[in-house]
Motif scaffolding. Structure first.
Motif, PDB file in Angstrom:
ATOM      1  N   UNK A  63      63.106   0.757 -34.916  1.00 31.77           N
ATOM      2  CA  UNK A  63      62.027   1.551 -34.311  1.00 31.77           C
ATOM      3  C   UNK A  63      61.931   2.957 -34.917  1.00 31.77           C
ATOM      4  N   UNK A  64      62.733   3.242 -35.924  1.00 30.61           N
ATOM      5  CA  UNK A  64      62.768   4.602 -36.464  1.00 30.61           C
ATOM      6  C   UNK A  64      61.483   4.970 -37.194  1.00 30.61           C
ATOM      7  N   UNK A  65      60.724   3.957 -37.656  1.00 31.64           N
ATOM      8  CA  UNK A  65      59.450   4.290 -38.292  1.00 31.64           C
ATOM      9  C   UNK A  65      58.489   4.942 -37.299  1.00 31.64           C
ATOM     10  N   UNK A  66      58.606   4.582 -36.021  1.00 29.37           N
ATOM     11  CA  UNK A  66      57.796   5.223 -34.982  1.00 29.37           C
ATOM     12  C   UNK A  66      58.284   6.649 -34.739  1.00 29.37           C
ATOM     13  N   UNK A  67      59.600   6.824 -34.630  1.00 33.19           N
ATOM     14  CA  UNK A  67      60.152   8.159 -34.409  1.00 33.19           C
ATOM     15  C   UNK A  67      59.816   9.104 -35.561  1.00 33.19           C
ATOM     16  N   UNK A  68      59.756   8.570 -36.769  1.00 28.35           N
ATOM     17  CA  UNK A  68      59.453   9.415 -37.926  1.00 28.35           C
ATOM     18  C   UNK A  68      58.098  10.105 -37.767  1.00 28.35           C
ATOM     19  N   UNK A  69      57.143   9.417 -37.148  1.00 29.45           N
ATOM     20  CA  UNK A  69      55.827  10.023 -36.952  1.00 29.45           C
ATOM     21  C   UNK A  69      55.898  11.227 -36.015  1.00 29.45           C
ATOM     22  N   UNK A  70      56.796  11.174 -35.042  1.00 28.67           N
ATOM     23  CA  UNK A  70      56.944  12.304 -34.126  1.00 28.67           C
ATOM     24  C   UNK A  70      57.684  13.454 -34.803  1.00 28.67           C
ATOM     25  N   UNK A  71      58.629  13.128 -35.688  1.00 27.24           N
ATOM     26  CA  UNK A  71      59.260  14.181 -36.484  1.00 27.24           C
ATOM     27  C   UNK A  71      58.205  14.897 -37.321  1.00 27.24           C
ATOM     28  N   UNK A  72      57.337  14.114 -37.951  1.00 29.68           N
ATOM     29  CA  UNK A  72      56.278  14.712 -38.785  1.00 29.68           C
ATOM     30  C   UNK A  72      55.404  15.655 -37.973  1.00 29.68           C
ATOM     31  N   UNK A  73      55.042  15.238 -36.746  1.00 25.60           N
ATOM     32  CA  UNK A  73      54.231  16.114 -35.899  1.00 25.60           C
ATOM     33  C   UNK A  73      54.902  17.478 -35.750  1.00 25.60           C
ATOM     34  N   UNK A  74      56.217  17.443 -35.449  1.00 25.89           N
ATOM     35  CA  UNK A  74      56.930  18.695 -35.245  1.00 25.89           C
ATOM     36  C   UNK A  74      56.964  19.552 -36.498  1.00 25.89           C
ATOM     37  N   UNK A  75      57.165  18.904 -37.658  1.00 26.08           N
ATOM     38  CA  UNK A  75      57.218  19.643 -38.914  1.00 26.08           C
ATOM     39  C   UNK A  75      55.868  20.302 -39.192  1.00 26.08           C
ATOM     40  N   UNK A  76      54.801  19.540 -39.017  1.00 23.75           N
ATOM     41  CA  UNK A  76      53.466  20.111 -39.236  1.00 23.75           C
ATOM     42  C   UNK A  76      53.191  21.273 -38.284  1.00 23.75           C
ATOM     43  N   UNK A  77      53.576  21.083 -37.026  1.00 23.52           N
ATOM     44  CA  UNK A  77      53.341  22.136 -36.027  1.00 23.52           C
ATOM     45  C   UNK A  77      54.033  23.444 -36.394  1.00 23.52           C
ATOM     46  N   UNK A 239      60.217  15.127 -32.098  1.00 19.60           N
ATOM     47  CA  UNK A 239      59.211  16.142 -32.421  1.00 19.60           C
ATOM     48  C   UNK A 239      59.816  17.540 -32.403  1.00 19.60           C
ATOM     49  N   UNK A 240      60.651  17.829 -31.407  1.00 25.58           N
ATOM     50  CA  UNK A 240      61.285  19.147 -31.330  1.00 25.58           C
ATOM     51  C   UNK A 240      62.236  19.371 -32.511  1.00 25.58           C
ATOM     52  N   UNK A 241      62.891  18.308 -32.948  1.00 28.48           N
ATOM     53  CA  UNK A 241      63.783  18.428 -34.111  1.00 28.48           C
ATOM     54  C   UNK A 241      62.976  18.699 -35.372  1.00 28.48           C
TER      55      UNK A 241
END
Length: 580
Positions: A63-77, A239-241
């Motif tokens: 399921x890490x491919x899903x989590x990666x999208x939330x990491x990206x959100x945080x990085x962009x933010x 996302x916070x990370x």
């Protein structure tokens, strides 16, 4: 906690690839733009590599491919440029001969990805047992700003109203079938309840242990370790990370700033308090070696000896990771250590705060899951290191998973030369063995298996199980699954394949285990032991090519972390030459 953030703005290493108008920079940017990245993404903002160990053959990480999208959100933010990079995924449940054989290969692979590509900081997206230490080893070698995000544990399993712990109940049900207490049909029915959601083991197995170790080291945000994989808060953590790693790059907050000796001592004590896996020993030793911290087996015994096991989770206790999260998770345990004077409170974390500042205000919501010290599962829960003429460089045992009456034991050795010999003999009713014996298995260490498989918790012979006996003393140079239990002595060093004393134990030899006095002794005269060792010849399979050859030739002993002897790491992550 002494850390001074670097000045910002400044030129980052990714600008060696992307910053400028020369042919080489246009080459690098131009190819990246075929994915639709606008030109201003290459303006000097932090480039964040999301090192993703996603694989459908690594179920813990699927399921890490899903989590990666939330990491990206945080990085962009936070104003960064996220790039997702596939990382070597070592599957505990699928890799043969053992995932441990490939931990070092994964670390070496990821290290070169980090070193050779335009990353200013990294998010280590991990979950399954070996993925967490391998990526931490790589981060330690390159010393690029890095933060760990784990995939989280799966939800509780249930079978006939009983909690089913991944791994732990596999061993339990398997032994019950051999003892005639469970039918094969019931075993198959129970299988469907063992893994009912995405995530890693729901017990305090190695995956949950290493997630806890990453948090206790300060390499993950507080609370990361226990959030279930399918809980929405796991996505928030990702996302916070992602947001946080951008600031870490700006501050130049690196693994070498966080993973200092005090951080490792915090992790060792945390491992004792949670009843963590013995695999944490070998992984933390290897990670410490990559960041240049002098960590030894003696540190494990010294730091963990007086720490009670207060987390009531399988395999030591009765609950699972889901309840641990609801009770408050690892921050509650770390706070408990701080209140008991067992924590380096000022240890720096990737949040930029001290460890104590992160946990001082948390609350324990269930004192049957995270126990008061006076109700601890084990008064001394740390990993025990025993030494003696059978283990001159040490062996380890997990007291919280052992039978108290076997912690001082003397018994007759029943010897298996390797895992195949064990499998050929263990179900034979003619095998001369009873519950007072000591089961000994050889040639299952880093060189011998090769890779040091999780076979140390040898199943007991059926004729002993039928008596209602569920534990015996077992000794090997192998590892044990973090989900397993029993009075099992592991990582015996030097290993048999390297000519350690374990190699020359014979059927009928008397062996003494004395955990309180940290002693493991083969009761034969010194002259006899010396003569046997002088006559010893290796029996394990030896390889002549490929990674198996490289591993077998260069792997070090379990007592130092079983890393490859030439992987010393290199600080500073040099960019290297451009080939264009």
């Amino acid at each position: 906690m002494t850390f001074t953030p670097a000045p910002w703005p400044r030129r980052l290493r990714s600008q060696e690839w992307f910053g400028g108008n020369g042919r080489d920079q246009i080459y690098h940017r131009g190819w990246m733009k075929n994915q639709g990245f606008p030109h201003d993404m290459f303006d000097g903002r932090p480039v964040i590599g999301i090192l993703n160990t996603w694989s459908e053959l690594t179920p813990c990480n699927a399921h890490l491919n899903v989590l990666a999208e939330f990491v990206k959100r945080g990085v962009y933010e936070a104003g960064g440029f996220p790039v997702e990079v596939p990382a070597f995924s070592t599957s505990e449940s699928a890799f043969r001969p053992t995932a441990m054989m490939f931990r070092n290969l994964a670390a070496m692979s990821v290290e070169e990805q980090m070193r050779g590509q335009p990353m200013d900081g990294c998010v280590l997206l991990v979950g399954c047992d070996k993925t967490t230490p391998s990526l931490l080893m790589a981060a330690g070698s390159t010393d690029l700003p890095s933060i760990v995000v784990t995939g989280g544990p799966m939800l509780n399993g249930y079978f006939k109203g009983e909690r089913v712990g991944s791994g732990t109940h596999l061993w339990k049900f398997s032994e019950a079938v051999k003892a005639g207490e469970m039918t094969q049909e019931e075993f198959a029915e129970a299988e469907a309840s063992m893994s009912r959601s995405a995530g890693s083991c729901n017990t305090m197995g190695t995956a949950s242990t290493m997630a806890s170790m990453a948090e206790a080291l300060g390499m993950a945000l507080s609370g990361n370790a226990a959030i279930p994989a399918v809980d929405s808060r796991r996505r928030v953590m990702a996302q916070m990370s992602g947001r946080r790693i951008v600031q870490m790059v700006k501050d130049d907050l690196k693994p070498s700033d966080v993973m200092v000796k005090a951080a490792f001592e915090n992790a060792i004590r945390t491992n004792a308090a949670i009843g963590g896996s013995t695999n944490a020993v070998i992984h933390l030793l290897a990670i410490a070696g990559r960041v240049g911290v002098d960590l030894t087996l003696d540190d494990w015994d010294r730091c963990g000896r007086d720490v009670p096991t207060v987390v009531n989770l399988m395999p030591s206790g009765k609950y699972l990771m889901e309840e641990f999260f609801y009770a408050g998770g690892l921050p509650v345990v770390i706070k408990r250590l701080g209140e008991a004077g067992l924590l380096h409170k000022d240890a720096l974390t990737v949040s930029g705060q001290s460890m104590w500042d992160q946990v001082k205000d948390v609350t324990n919501h269930n004192e049957d899951v995270i126990l008061p010290a006076e109700k601890a599962l084990a008064r001394s829960g740390g990993i025990v290191v025993v030494k003696g003429n059978l283990a001159p460089k040490g062996a380890v045992l997990k007291p919280s998973a052992a039978s108290p009456h076997l912690l001082v034991h003397r018994g007759r050795a029943v010897v298996f030369e390797d895992i195949d010999d064990y499998k050929a003999k263990i179900n034979d009713e003619a095998l001369d063995i009873d519950e007072t014996c000591v089961m000994v298995m050889k040639n299952c260490g880093p060189k011998g298996y090769p890779g040091m498989a999780e076979v140390g918790n040898m199943g007991l012979p059926p004729k002993v199980l039928r008596k209602g006996i569920t534990d015996m003393v077992r000794i090997s140079d192998a590892r044990m699954s973090g989900t397993a239990y029993g009075t099992v002595v592991l990582h015996t060093s030097p290993e048999a394949a390297a000519g350690g004393p374990l190699a020359v134990v014979r059927d009928g030899d008397m062996i003494e285990l004395d955990v309180p006095n940290r002693r493991l002794q083969l009761d034969i005269p010194e002259a006899e032991l010396a003569a046997r060792l002088a006559a010893w010849k290796p029996l394990h399979e030896q390889y002549e090519s490929g990674y198996a050859w490289l591993h077998q030739k260069h792997v070090q002993g379990a007592d130092t972390g079983a890393d490859l002897d030439f992987l010393k790491g290199c600080r500073g992550a040099p960019v290297g030459r451009d080939s264009h």
